[in-house]
Design a protein around this motif. Structure first.
Motif, PDB file in Angstrom:
ATOM      1  N   GLU A   1      -1.437 -28.758 -19.444  1.00  0.00           N
ATOM      2  CA  GLU A   1      -0.082 -28.006 -19.135  1.00  0.00           C
ATOM      3  C   GLU A   1       0.344 -29.077 -17.870  1.00  0.00           C
ATOM      4  OE1 GLU A   1       1.842 -27.184 -21.413  1.00  0.00           O
ATOM      5  OE2 GLU A   1       0.732 -25.953 -22.807  1.00  0.00           O
ATOM      6  N   GLU A   2      -0.078 -28.852 -16.887  1.00  0.00           N
ATOM      7  CA  GLU A   2       0.278 -29.358 -15.418  1.00  0.00           C
ATOM      8  C   GLU A   2       0.649 -30.873 -15.669  1.00  0.00           C
ATOM      9  OE1 GLU A   2      -0.859 -29.934 -10.954  1.00  0.00           O
ATOM     10  OE2 GLU A   2      -2.259 -29.076 -12.420  1.00  0.00           O
ATOM     11  N   GLN A   3      -0.453 -31.556 -16.231  1.00  0.00           N
ATOM     12  CA  GLN A   3      -0.329 -33.004 -16.477  1.00  0.00           C
ATOM     13  C   GLN A   3       0.923 -33.208 -17.425  1.00  0.00           C
ATOM     14  OE1 GLN A   3      -3.899 -35.007 -17.310  1.00  0.00           O
ATOM     15  NE2 GLN A   3      -4.940 -34.413 -15.415  1.00  0.00           N
ATOM     16  N   ARG A   4       1.052 -32.735 -18.511  1.00  0.00           N
ATOM     17  CA  ARG A   4       1.951 -32.830 -19.520  1.00  0.00           C
ATOM     18  C   ARG A   4       3.564 -32.777 -18.751  1.00  0.00           C
ATOM     19  NH1 ARG A   4       2.209 -30.157 -25.451  1.00  0.00           N
ATOM     20  NH2 ARG A   4       2.313 -28.144 -24.010  1.00  0.00           N
ATOM     21  N   SER A   5       3.553 -31.561 -17.983  1.00  0.00           N
ATOM     22  CA  SER A   5       4.821 -31.467 -17.418  1.00  0.00           C
ATOM     23  C   SER A   5       5.129 -32.635 -16.062  1.00  0.00           C
ATOM     24  CB  SER A   5       4.879 -30.094 -16.467  1.00  0.00           C
ATOM     25  OG  SER A   5       5.869 -29.880 -15.725  1.00  0.00           O
ATOM     26  N   VAL A   6       4.139 -32.908 -15.499  1.00  0.00           N
ATOM     27  CA  VAL A   6       4.429 -33.835 -14.355  1.00  0.00           C
ATOM     28  C   VAL A   6       4.686 -35.163 -14.962  1.00  0.00           C
ATOM     29  CG1 VAL A   6       3.048 -35.244 -12.509  1.00  0.00           C
ATOM     30  CG2 VAL A   6       2.864 -32.747 -12.654  1.00  0.00           C
ATOM     31  N   ARG A   7       3.892 -35.941 -16.011  1.00  0.00           N
ATOM     32  CA  ARG A   7       4.336 -36.786 -16.730  1.00  0.00           C
ATOM     33  C   ARG A   7       5.804 -37.091 -17.118  1.00  0.00           C
ATOM     34  NH1 ARG A   7      -1.220 -36.557 -20.559  1.00  0.00           N
ATOM     35  NH2 ARG A   7      -2.732 -37.292 -19.369  1.00  0.00           N
ATOM     36  N   ARG A   8       6.408 -36.097 -17.583  1.00  0.00           N
ATOM     37  CA  ARG A   8       7.703 -35.919 -17.903  1.00  0.00           C
ATOM     38  C   ARG A   8       8.745 -35.660 -16.878  1.00  0.00           C
ATOM     39  NH1 ARG A   8       4.344 -35.069 -21.537  1.00  0.00           N
ATOM     40  NH2 ARG A   8       4.821 -35.320 -24.016  1.00  0.00           N
ATOM     41  N   GLN A   9       8.434 -35.235 -15.905  1.00  0.00           N
ATOM     42  CA  GLN A   9       8.984 -35.246 -14.532  1.00  0.00           C
ATOM     43  C   GLN A   9       9.039 -36.542 -13.718  1.00  0.00           C
ATOM     44  OE1 GLN A   9       7.645 -31.855 -12.038  1.00  0.00           O
ATOM     45  NE2 GLN A   9       7.882 -30.584 -13.583  1.00  0.00           N
TER      46      GLN A   9
ATOM     47  N   ALA B   1      10.771 -38.247 -20.187  1.00  0.00           N
ATOM     48  CA  ALA B   1      10.377 -37.826 -21.638  1.00  0.00           C
ATOM     49  C   ALA B   1       9.961 -38.888 -22.306  1.00  0.00           C
ATOM     50  CB  ALA B   1      11.330 -36.994 -22.256  1.00  0.00           C
TER      51      ALA B   1
ATOM     52  N   GLU C   1      -2.168 -36.632 -25.984  1.00  0.00           N
ATOM     53  CA  GLU C   1      -1.852 -35.210 -25.692  1.00  0.00           C
ATOM     54  C   GLU C   1      -2.185 -34.488 -27.260  1.00  0.00           C
ATOM     55  OE1 GLU C   1       1.444 -35.629 -22.127  1.00  0.00           O
ATOM     56  OE2 GLU C   1       2.154 -35.165 -24.300  1.00  0.00           O
TER      57      GLU C   1
ATOM     58  N   TRP D   1      -3.596 -33.155  -8.534  1.00  0.00           N
ATOM     59  CA  TRP D   1      -3.374 -32.230  -9.309  1.00  0.00           C
ATOM     60  C   TRP D   1      -3.952 -30.958  -8.669  1.00  0.00           C
ATOM     61  CZ3 TRP D   1      -0.433 -33.739 -13.261  1.00  0.00           C
ATOM     62  CH2 TRP D   1      -0.655 -35.331 -13.464  1.00  0.00           C
TER      63      TRP D   1
END
Length: 309
Positions: free
Chosen positions: A173-181, A185, A196, A156
């Motif tokens: 926010e970084e983790q939420r974004s990377v998880r979805r990338q 989703a 979350e 991270w």
């Protein structure tokens, strides 16, 4: 034993070690009351028996064992003996569908780290998935596993500092974004939506200036070097009540005794291995006798597995 104790406490007090932000650090048990913890602090990543609990360092394996060999190592000779897999494969109507139970199933097998390698765990998951669901669905499951492990081991950019709340939201926010990338989703939300949401509620409560009520989802306050036992006990009483705090104190004492006895067995095994006047058979006989004299019958198999006798 530590793994059994942790799961028992979770069941009794509804305490789960990971709300969120769990990929940040090294393998350590929970040691704070913040909802922001490493993955290794989660309920499912407590049992890297060789490193996380300081029991026995895992020896490197030159060649990967077969799934059957890994099963024997974990379920017959190791710490999985007498356990059943958590979660499920998330198969409905002969299709793989996003659900959080697959994450639980993955993390159950990850508990074997330290006894076997992550490559061997992957092979075991693939073999188990294929046996139960067939080759095609197993392939789809392993595609999710590979993405999940990518998230699990992601480096991270933002760093979490528990004492600095300004670091919390960037990490989240970084983790939420990377998880979805990485996962997409549907799977990211299936695996992490509850965690979350729990964090967002907790953060909003703190930002409001009001202290949040004790939450059974928070990690159990742990005894650790440098911590005031009286303060830890008081926090436990405030959260869970006197009776539960007393049970946790008793569990702490039992765990400390277990660690001391296991450390003694490690030292004795190390001494015997250096004894040039003994044959390999004699060394093994001596340590087996030591284990039988110092551990109960239900502990002996685990100790022998951890010592790799």
């Amino acid at each position: 034993m530590r793994k059994t104790w942790i799961v028992g406490v979770a069941a009794t007090l509804v305490v789960g070690g990971a709300w969120l932000l769990w990929q940040q650090g090294a393998v350590t048990p929970p040691n704070g009351s913040s909802p922001l913890h490493t993955e290794s602090e989660s309920t499912w990543r407590i049992a890297d028996a060789g490193r996380a609990l300081g029991l026995v360092a895992a020896k490197s394996t030159p060649t990967a064992r077969s799934p059957d060999e890994v099963r024997k190592r974990l379920f017959k000779d190791g710490s999985f003996a007498g356990t059943e897999a958590a979660g499920n494969w998330c198969i409905a109507d002969k299709k793989l569908k996003p659900c959080g139970e697959l994450r639980s199933r993955f993390e159950y097998y990850v508990l074997g780290l330290g006894e076997v390698t992550i490559e061997e765990i992957r092979g075991l998951i693939q073999d188990e998935a294929q046996r139960e669901n067939g080759a095609q669905l197993a392939g789809e499951i392993m595609a999710i596993w590979d993405k999940y492990w990518q998230v699990r081991t992601y480096e991270w950019r933002n760093k979490f500092v528990q004492s600095d709340r300004a670091t919390w939201m960037p990490v989240f926010e970084e983790q939420r974004s990377v998880r979805r990338q990485v996962l997409g989703a549907p799977w990211a939300e299936a695996f992490f939506k509850d965690d979350e949401k729990h964090f967002e509620n907790y953060y909003a409560q703190l930002e409001s200036g009001q202290a949040p009520p004790p939450d059974p989802g928070e990690p159990v306050p742990q005894m650790a070097p440098g911590k005031d036992p009286t303060a830890v006990h008081a926090e436990r009483v405030a959260r869970y009540g006197e009776a539960a705090a007393d049970r946790l104190a008793k569990a702490d004492e039992e765990w400390a005794q277990w660690e001391a006895r296991l450390s003694g067995a490690q030292r004795e095994w190390e001494r015997l291995q250096k004894a040039s006047n003994l044959s390999d058979a004699q060394r093994k006989a001596e340590i087996v006798s030591y284990v039988k004299s110092n551990f109960t019958p239900d502990e002996q198999l685990r100790v022998q597995a951890l010592l790799r006798i």
